[in-house]
Design a protein around this motif. Structure first.
Motif, mmCIF file in Angstrom:
data_model
loop_
_atom_site.group_PDB
_atom_site.id
_atom_site.type_symbol
_atom_site.label_atom_id
_atom_site.label_comp_id
_atom_site.label_asym_id
_atom_site.label_seq_id
_atom_site.Cartn_x
_atom_site.Cartn_y
_atom_site.Cartn_z
ATOM 1 N N LEU A 177 0.863 -1.191 0.000
ATOM 2 C CA LEU A 177 0.000 0.000 0.000
ATOM 3 C C LEU A 177 0.890 1.228 0.000
ATOM 4 N N LEU A 178 0.596 2.158 -0.897
ATOM 5 C CA LEU A 178 1.316 3.424 -0.961
ATOM 6 C C LEU A 178 0.377 4.485 -0.385
ATOM 7 N N VAL A 179 0.779 5.066 0.740
ATOM 8 C CA VAL A 179 -0.116 5.989 1.432
ATOM 9 C C VAL A 179 0.570 7.331 1.673
ATOM 10 N N GLY A 180 -0.247 8.330 2.015
ATOM 11 C CA GLY A 180 0.273 9.678 2.262
ATOM 12 C C GLY A 180 -0.835 10.687 2.048
ATOM 13 N N LEU A 201 -12.968 -5.916 -6.860
ATOM 14 C CA LEU A 201 -11.610 -5.370 -6.904
ATOM 15 C C LEU A 201 -10.720 -6.063 -5.871
ATOM 16 N N HIS A 202 -11.203 -6.165 -4.636
ATOM 17 C CA HIS A 202 -10.418 -6.778 -3.570
ATOM 18 C C HIS A 202 -10.124 -8.243 -3.868
ATOM 19 N N ARG A 203 -11.121 -8.940 -4.410
ATOM 20 C CA ARG A 203 -10.918 -10.351 -4.752
ATOM 21 C C ARG A 203 -9.847 -10.490 -5.825
ATOM 22 N N GLY A 240 -8.813 0.164 6.369
ATOM 23 C CA GLY A 240 -9.550 -0.950 5.778
ATOM 24 C C GLY A 240 -8.676 -1.844 4.906
ATOM 25 N N ASP A 241 -7.730 -1.241 4.189
ATOM 26 C CA ASP A 241 -6.958 -2.007 3.213
ATOM 27 C C ASP A 241 -5.665 -2.593 3.758
ATOM 28 N N ALA A 242 -5.242 -2.160 4.949
ATOM 29 C CA ALA A 242 -4.002 -2.683 5.542
ATOM 30 C C ALA A 242 -4.055 -4.201 5.671
ATOM 31 N N LYS A 243 -5.236 -4.728 5.978
ATOM 32 C CA LYS A 243 -5.367 -6.183 6.149
ATOM 33 C C LYS A 243 -5.233 -6.937 4.827
#
Length: 222
Positions: free
Chosen positions: A35-38, A164-166, A187-190
């Motif tokens: 994950l690219l966050v900021g 998308l997640h699948r 939510g997406d860290a997992k």
């Protein structure tokens, strides 16, 4: 040395006299989700474009170790031709990438994103979620080794988000390396192995997704 799909070394980017990124180095390995966050304006999209070869860094090197057509980039634009049907859109894109354009392969890709009933409908009539799913099918047909996603979940309905997640999980399972810009970090860290946070134009955190919220130390090295 583990297998690598992408290596960034000392990447910096200037827009005029303004530095938007500085000294960014990391590798992307097969079968991983990063994950690219900021914050908004942190330079995430610019970095993803540099990774995709769509923008050039001012300094530093980008090495890609995937074969031609092995890179899938999902940006903010959907690249969908509104006058063409869902199937015609996929046939056009597959042909461009030298991938199979037989109807069976295209239909299977549409089924995976739950658009099979709309195969013969013009894409111009599609909702935002449906258009994004068609866009996803376009990328999936490539079976890319390196998948770069710029906020693909933005504005999606629940069903489209689940698809998308699948598909991100399926791509990781088959050995793709995925770099994914998201706003929904909690939510997406997992769904991720690693988080890279861009802070003050450089990497502020790089480490396990599970440790991100607790760690928040500066100067992390990937």
């Amino acid at each position: 040395g583990k297998l690598m799909l992408l290596k960034l070394a000392g990447i910096g980017k200037l827009f005029g006299a303004r530095a938007v990124l500085r000294n960014i180095s990391f590798e992307v390995h097969p079968g991983t989700v990063t994950l690219l966050v900021g914050a908004n304006g942190a330079g995430k999209t610019t970095l993803l474009k540099i990774m995709a070869g769509l923008a050039r860094p001012t300094v530093g090197t980008v090495e890609r170790f995937c074969e031609d057509g092995g890179l899938g980039y999902l940006g903010h634009a959907t690249f969908i031709y509104p006058g063409l049907t869902a199937l015609e859109n996929l046939a056009f894109w597959s042909g461009m990438h030298g991938k199979p354009t037989d109807k069976a392969a295209l239909s299977e890709a549409l089924a995976r994103v739950e658009l099979a009933p709309f195969a013969e409908e013009r894409a111009g009539t599609f909702s935002r979620g449906m258009a994004q799913r068609l866009n996803l099918a376009r990328i999936l047909l490539q079976s890319p080794q390196l998948l770069l996603l710029d906020e693909p979940g933005t504005g999606l309905d629940v069903r489209s988000l689940a698809i998308l997640h699948r598909e991100i999980a399926v791509a990781r399972e088959r050995g793709a390396g995925i770099v994914w810009i998201t706003h929904d970090v909690a939510g997406d860290a997992k769904r991720a192995d690693r988080i890279i946070a861009i802070e003050n134009r450089t990497i502020g955190y790089c480490g396990p997704a599970s440790g991100y919220e607790g760690a928040r130390t500066g100067g992390a090295v990937c």
